[in-house]
Motif scaffolding. Structure first.
Motif, PDB file in Angstrom:
ATOM      1  N   THR A 100       0.844  -1.191   0.000  1.00  0.00           N
ATOM      2  CA  THR A 100       0.000   0.000   0.000  1.00  0.00           C
ATOM      3  C   THR A 100       0.878   1.238   0.000  1.00  0.00           C
ATOM      4  N   GLY A 101       0.637   2.112  -0.964  1.00  0.00           N
ATOM      5  CA  GLY A 101       1.297   3.404  -1.000  1.00  0.00           C
ATOM      6  C   GLY A 101       0.306   4.475  -0.595  1.00  0.00           C
ATOM      7  N   TRP A 102       0.811   5.558  -0.051  1.00  0.00           N
ATOM      8  CA  TRP A 102      -0.044   6.663   0.383  1.00  0.00           C
ATOM      9  C   TRP A 102       0.458   7.966  -0.214  1.00  0.00           C
ATOM     10  N   LEU A 103      -0.437   8.775  -0.739  1.00  0.00           N
ATOM     11  CA  LEU A 103      -0.133  10.166  -1.048  1.00  0.00           C
ATOM     12  C   LEU A 103      -0.285  10.905   0.262  1.00  0.00           C
ATOM     13  N   HIS A 104       0.718  11.692   0.612  1.00  0.00           N
ATOM     14  CA  HIS A 104       0.756  12.292   1.936  1.00  0.00           C
ATOM     15  C   HIS A 104       1.374  13.680   1.844  1.00  0.00           C
ATOM     16  N   MET A 105       0.876  14.612   2.652  1.00  0.00           N
ATOM     17  CA  MET A 105       1.435  15.957   2.753  1.00  0.00           C
ATOM     18  C   MET A 105       1.552  16.615   1.371  1.00  0.00           C
ATOM     19  N   VAL A 106       0.452  16.671   0.679  1.00  0.00           N
ATOM     20  CA  VAL A 106       0.392  17.253  -0.664  1.00  0.00           C
ATOM     21  C   VAL A 106      -0.095  18.693  -0.542  1.00  0.00           C
ATOM     22  N   THR A 107       0.751  19.652  -0.890  1.00  0.00           N
ATOM     23  CA  THR A 107       0.332  21.049  -0.808  1.00  0.00           C
ATOM     24  C   THR A 107       1.232  21.933  -1.665  1.00  0.00           C
ATOM     25  N   ALA A 108       0.734  23.134  -1.910  1.00  0.00           N
ATOM     26  CA  ALA A 108       1.466  24.104  -2.725  1.00  0.00           C
ATOM     27  C   ALA A 108       1.287  25.503  -2.173  1.00  0.00           C
ATOM     28  N   LYS A 109       2.267  26.340  -2.416  1.00  0.00           N
ATOM     29  CA  LYS A 109       2.159  27.757  -2.065  1.00  0.00           C
ATOM     30  C   LYS A 109       1.127  28.407  -2.993  1.00  0.00           C
ATOM     31  N   PRO A 110       0.507  29.488  -2.557  1.00  0.00           N
ATOM     32  CA  PRO A 110      -0.521  30.146  -3.371  1.00  0.00           C
ATOM     33  C   PRO A 110      -0.073  30.512  -4.785  1.00  0.00           C
TER      34      PRO A 110
END
Length: 193
Positions: A96-106
């Motif tokens: 099992t893989g997880w996408l985690h802590m996905v974010t971007a600056k404005p």
């Protein structure tokens, strides 16, 4: 993983290669240095780390102590040579893989950065031999959920309340006929048919 109260999504891992460039974005791997930890923290403060969390506590609890943590599967996306987004691909021994802590600056948003972040993580999970990808999120991250749906992720109905929450979200944003699955990707029902 402790994901109670989160919406969950599923996708089967498909063969995927790393794209060096996408819509003017490039990527690089996290190097584990103090400066990279600080960059990760600053980017994550743009939507997924609370203002009261310190760099040390958030890095420790959100990454180092997480099941499947591997510093080689943390990535930065760059625009004009500056790190503007991050994604982590967690791997578990069970495939099992997880996408985690996905974010971007404005300044990176609205330019296709989510699509690139997802593609980078999926390539890392494919290379790591994972069989399925899960992610967890909350309804207030509507832009992210729309990006995941667009990338082929399916709602997971893992508790009794999930159908109601997913139906409300899908109704609010005009989605119909979305397949819902269990944590192994087995079809359960069509939502908003």
């Amino acid at each position: 993983m402790d994901y109670i109260d989160y919406l969950m999504m599923y996708k089967k891992v498909e063969a995927k290669e790393f794209q060096n460039e996408f819509n003017g974005f490039t990527y690089r791997k996290f190097d584990g240095s103090e400066s990279d930890i600080k960059l990760w923290y600053e980017i994550c403060k743009c939507g997924i780390i609370r203002d009261d969390e310190t760099l040390e506590s958030s890095y420790r609890t959100r990454l180092i102590e997480h099941i499947g943590y591997n510093p080689d599967t943390i990535f930065f996306v760059m625009l004009d040579g500056k790190e503007v987004a991050t994604v982590t691909a967690l791997t578990e021994e069970n495939g099992t893989g997880w996408l985690h802590m996905v974010t971007a600056k404005p300044e990176a948003r609205g330019k296709g950065v989510a699509k690139y972040l997802i593609a980078i993580a999926e390539a890392a999970l494919y290379k790591s031999g994972m069989k399925k990808i899960l992610l967890q999120t909350k309804e207030f991250r509507a832009v992210a959920i729309k990006a995941y749906l667009s990338a082929g992720y399916k709602p997971v109905l893992y508790t009794d309340e999930m159908e109601e929450r997913w139906t409300a979200f899908l109704n609010e944003y005009g989605y119909s006929k979305i397949d819902a699955v269990d944590e192994d990707g087995n079809f359960i029902k069509i939502l908003n048919s």
